[in-house]
Motif scaffolding. Structure first.
Motif, mmCIF file in Angstrom:
data_model
loop_
_atom_site.group_PDB
_atom_site.id
_atom_site.type_symbol
_atom_site.label_atom_id
_atom_site.label_comp_id
_atom_site.label_asym_id
_atom_site.label_seq_id
_atom_site.Cartn_x
_atom_site.Cartn_y
_atom_site.Cartn_z
ATOM 1 N N LEU A 67 0.792 -1.226 0.000
ATOM 2 C CA LEU A 67 0.000 0.000 0.000
ATOM 3 C C LEU A 67 0.825 1.277 0.000
ATOM 4 N N TRP A 96 -10.430 1.486 -1.201
ATOM 5 C CA TRP A 96 -9.908 0.393 -2.018
ATOM 6 C C TRP A 96 -11.000 -0.627 -2.328
ATOM 7 N N LEU A 103 -7.103 0.946 -6.193
ATOM 8 C CA LEU A 103 -7.381 2.149 -5.425
ATOM 9 C C LEU A 103 -8.478 2.934 -6.138
#
Length: 421
Positions: A67, A96, A103
């Motif tokens: 991430l 997400w 994303l």
């Protein structure tokens, strides 16, 4: 049902069914920071900046995504299919899709670390708690803040919304206080000071009821009912254990049903191994009210930590049947398990500059034997508290009674016949 918890090492977490370990989940190379049950999956976020999706039943990894940020809060927005909302230490939130692993949207920075994310009763509206003490009601559909509140106690540690028709929100703090906010008037409604003795780890209003469940870092869970004047709350029920590591634990009585314990939190507790409702802390007096009057912590008013403990069940209904030694103290304190309280009168020796090092009680429950760092050994009548005299002088480490004999642990083992004394 399954309960998920993190291990102390932090890199693994586990699934449990009724206290039985059934599965271990791995994959992170650093501590697991957040967990989110998500249908048939469990999503974990680690300090290695990775999001890993496991199948709960098999433990197999469904997805593993880097991430590029340290996640500090996570939730699933209602009606947002396959979506999770993340918050990080820089105040940035991201939406997400955990199915496509994409994303969807990155929100503008909020200026402080996101510590709590929770769904409000309104669709698209999320409660956001920040490290700065700010609380936001944020519309994630339009990326717009609708309301702002600020709690004076600093970092927001929990948020929850009432769902029984009363427009209230509660926030928790690291100080153990709770704040109740009126969303209609956009103001503070009331506060619950010292709801916990340390950080409020979680708070949750029960669905369609005026009941609030809270859990704290003080090893306590509580249920509050909002039925007072102006919507104020009172404690309905609670369960708690030692607030600091226990140092002594003894089975009490002839069965293994009860355990007496003492710890660094300066408390003496009785735990039931059969029914948790019977567990209790032995009272040292009205400490809560005293601490509020003079504005000090409850622990500061309690006796010093217990260093030795002895108990006998046989005289439980007649007089004090537990005695304890305390760090740096010359006095032994007597307790009643029946009354669940401390006796008013300490068992004090005639000598002044000594400290208790060992205690024991005769099997008949009448006499308490106390050893001191000076080497002196004293017998006390537990019914009257009268000092019955000295046995001798030794360098004591432990005292134990067996039938009519007194066994003393020193650099050598000594046995005294108490009938001849």
């Amino acid at each position: 049902k399954q309960w998920i918890s993190t291990q102390s090492t932090g890199e693994k977490f586990f699934s449990w069914i009724r206290g039985k370990l059934v599965r271990t989940y791995t994959g992170h190379s650093a501590d697991v920071a957040q967990l989110l049950p998500f249908g048939d999956h469990i999503i974990s976020f680690g300090e290695d900046k990775r999001m890993i999706v496991h199948d709960i039943e098999t433990g197999e990894v469904y997805a593993d995504v880097w991430l590029q940020r340290n996640v500090t809060a996570v939730t699933h927005p209602a009606t947002y299919l396959n979506k999770v909302l993340l918050g990080d230490k820089d105040g940035v939130m991201e939406l997400w899709n955990v199915r496509s692993l994409k994303l969807i949207h990155q929100f503008k920075s909020l200026g402080s670390a996101v510590t709590v994310l929770t769904q409000s009763p309104g669709i698209d509206i999320m409660g956001v708690g920040l490290k700065s003490g700010e609380i936001l009601l944020h519309n994630i559909k339009h990326d717009e803040t609708l309301m702002k509140f600020y709690q004076d106690w600093g970092c927001v540690t929990s948020l929850s919304f009432r769902s029984d028709g009363v427009p209230h929100m509660v926030s928790g703090s690291t100080e153990g206080h709770l704040a109740v906010w009126d969303l209609e008037r956009q103001e503070l409604n009331n506060t619950i000071h010292h709801a916990h003795h340390s950080t409020v780890a979680t708070s949750h209003y029960l669905a369609s009821q005026p009941l609030l469940f809270t859990a704290g870092a003080d090893n306590a869970i509580k249920i509050w009912v909002f039925d007072g004047p102006g919507g104020t709350a009172r404690l309905l029920r609670d369960r708690s254990g030692h607030r600091a590591p226990p140092t002594i634990a003894r089975f009490y009585g002839g069965t293994a049903e009860n355990i007496l314990s003492a710890g660094h939190d300066r408390s003496v507790r009785m735990f039931s191994a059969i029914k948790d409702e019977r567990s209790k802390e032995l009272s040292q007096g009205s400490m809560e009210s005293k601490s509020k009057k003079i504005n000090v912590r409850v622990e500061e008013l309690k006796l010093s930590p217990v260093t030795a403990l002895a108990a006998e069940e046989i005289r439980e209904r007649e007089w004090s049947n537990v005695i304890t030694a305390h760090a740096g103290s010359r006095d032994v304190r007597a307790w009643s398990t029946l009354q669940g309280a401390l006796s008013d009168k300490p068992l004090s020796p005639k000598l002044e500059t000594i400290v208790v090092t060992a205690v024991s009680i005769t099997v008949c429950g009448n006499i308490g034997i106390v050893g001191y760092n000076s080497g002196h050994l004293t017998a006390f009548n537990l019914q009257s508290g009268i000092n019955r005299g000295l046995f001798g002088k030794f360098m004591l480490t432990k005292v134990k009674l067996s039938e009519l004999h007194l066994i003393i642990s020193t650099s050598m083992l000594s046995v005294w016949d108490m009938m001849l004394k």
